[in-house]
Design an enzyme around this catalytic site. Structure first.
Site, short mmCIF file in Angstrom:
data_model
loop_
_atom_site.label_atom_id
_atom_site.label_comp_id
_atom_site.label_asym_id
_atom_site.label_seq_id
_atom_site.Cartn_x
_atom_site.Cartn_y
_atom_site.Cartn_z
N THR A 48 0.83 -1.21 0.00
CA THR A 48 0.00 0.00 0.00
C THR A 48 0.86 1.26 0.00
OG1 THR A 48 -0.09 -0.17 2.39
CG2 THR A 48 -1.97 -1.05 1.18
N GLY A 138 12.63 -10.87 4.92
CA GLY A 138 11.51 -9.94 4.80
C GLY A 138 11.31 -9.15 6.08
N ASP A 189 9.72 0.49 5.50
CA ASP A 189 10.74 -0.15 6.34
C ASP A 189 11.54 0.88 7.13
OD1 ASP A 189 9.82 -2.19 4.78
OD2 ASP A 189 11.67 -2.44 3.63
#
Ligand code: ADP
Ligand code: MG
Length: 399
Positions: A48, A138, A189
């Site tokens: 998103t 991840g 992140d």
């Protein structure tokens, strides 16, 4: 089947000590200080960020630690405990530019470069890195690496810490990843690593760069967030990420909006794009995922954790069938976690490998870890690893 392996987070004192010792061993002097930056998991809101939407990360207790000293010849010199002992990665800062830097030091030199591009003082450094953030899982070891240096650079240059500074450091760390490393990631992140707060989830709105810290206290309901590192290779640089991004941009163009965030009538959008077309499916994921993230914020504010099962399931299925970024390891981890007692489970991060998160009653943690490990063995996958995802503190000086 072997005992499930839990990757424990170091305390910040332990991490600081390791990095400082490594620095002394490698460079023969003491560092000026040690800075730590956490990896992250996104609770919900996947793919998103580059659609001006919302996401909801927490900082993990697992950090990258950087023991740092300014260098006097404008050259960056680095060594990492996770790579060959004693091996030095180095580059003079005047050689740092897009397309000219390779290897892991690009995250570090790129952050310094990004800060300088943005007219922030940022000395070249000599540094030793040690980390308990698994890489390629991840969990954003790459952003943690950049962000540890971003806060170190600002401190070495004498810039006082503030919320405003951290927003600018997010941008500089993104420059490193986007322009020097060459990975088109969207800012989630770096924001998680620099702007999170202990015991809170960070609700990030990419439309207006607003960040809200919402209490995220699963522990009061005797729940834990179990992170399952599937060990499936996490590959974002083979064009899949870029092609998802391009589909979203194409869908937005056809809908006549600046970004998919602006779509408020899903049915009308599907009539234009076609519900079974690639662009229709990608857009449906993004539009519904943004709605789920808004719903998650309300759930977190009210502590209605029993709603998470449905929300996580919808998110995972949307990523699996509409965005098509799951792999068998992610699907098996979700299914086996739910089958052995997790209340909620979904893939987290960009997909194509990486990790799954599960909300698990404390007393069932071991059972779920066993169940997932067993399902992996049966499917012929490599053994997964487990982390406990306690919402932790953002990047900071630790020594
Ligand atoms: P993720 O961010 O999900 O862990 P990435 O592929 O984006 O995966 O980033 C992993 C890369 O980050 C590694 O290949 C390496 O270049 C760099 N990196 C992360 N942690 C370290 C570390 N402790 N030492 C050296 N390089 C690291
Ligand atoms: Mg990364």
């Amino acid at each position: 089947m072997d005992e499930p392996r839990f990757e424990l987070a170091w305390t910040r004192e332990e991490g600081a000590e390791r990095a400082a010792l490594g620095f002394r061993r490698t460079f023969g002097t003491d560092p000026v200080g040690v800075w730590a930056a956490p990896g992250r998991v996104n609770i919900i809101g996947e793919h998103t960020d580059y659609n001006q939407g919302l996401c909801a990360p927490i900082a993990l207790p697992h950090c990258v630690y950087a023991a740092v000293a300014p260098s006097d010849d404008d050259t960056v010199r680095l060594s990492s405990a996770q790579l060959a002992e004693g091996e030095l990665w180095q580059i003079p800062m005047d050689e740092v530019r897009p397309g000219n830097v390779s290897g892991w030091g690009a995250y570090v030199a790129g952050t310094i470069w990004g800060m300088r591009q943005r007219l922030m003082p940022a000395p070249a450094v000599t540094a030793y890195v040690d980390s308990c953030v698994p890489f390629g899982a991840g969990l954003s070891s790459s952003a943690a690496l950049s962000c540890a240096f971003a806060v170190a650079e600002a401190a070495l240059a004498g810039v006082p810490d503030s919320a405003g500074l951290r927003i600018r450091l997010v941008d500089a760390a993104c420059d490193a990843e986007n322009q020097i490393v060459g990975a088109p990631t969207g800012g989630l992140d770096q924001s998680a690593s620099l702007r999170s707060a202990r015991a809170h989830v960070l609700i990030l709105d990419f439309l207006n760069s607003v960040a809200r810290q919402v209490p995220f206290n699963l522990a009061s309901a005797r729940l834990e967030l179990l992170v399952i590192d599937t060990k499936a290779p996490h590959q974002l640089n083979d064009g899949q990420y870029g092609s998802r991004r391009a589909s979203c941009e194409a869908a937005a163009r056809k809908l006549g909006v600046a970004s998919l965030r602006e779509v408020d009538d899903l049915d009308a959008a599907m009539r234009i794009l076609g519900p079974d077309s690639v662009e229709g499916k990608r857009a449906r994921h993004v539009i519904t995922e943004i709605a789920r993230t808004k719903e998650f914020e309300q759930i977190a504010r009210q502590g209605c954790w029993e709603e998470l099962g449905r929300l996580f399931q919808e998110s995972h299925n949307s990523l699996r069938y509409d965005y098509e970024v799951t792999v068998p390891e992610l699907d098996v981890a979700v299914e086996s976690a739910l089958a052995t007692g997790a209340h909620a489970a979904r893939m987290t991060g960009g997909g194509f490998g990486g990790s799954v998160i599960a909300v698990v009653p404390v007393e069932r943690l071991q059972r779920v870890a066993n169940g997932v490990s067993e399902a992996f063995a049966q499917a012929g996958f490599a053994p997964p690893a487990f982390l406990i995802g306690t919402p932790s503190a953002p990047a900071a000086r630790v020594r």
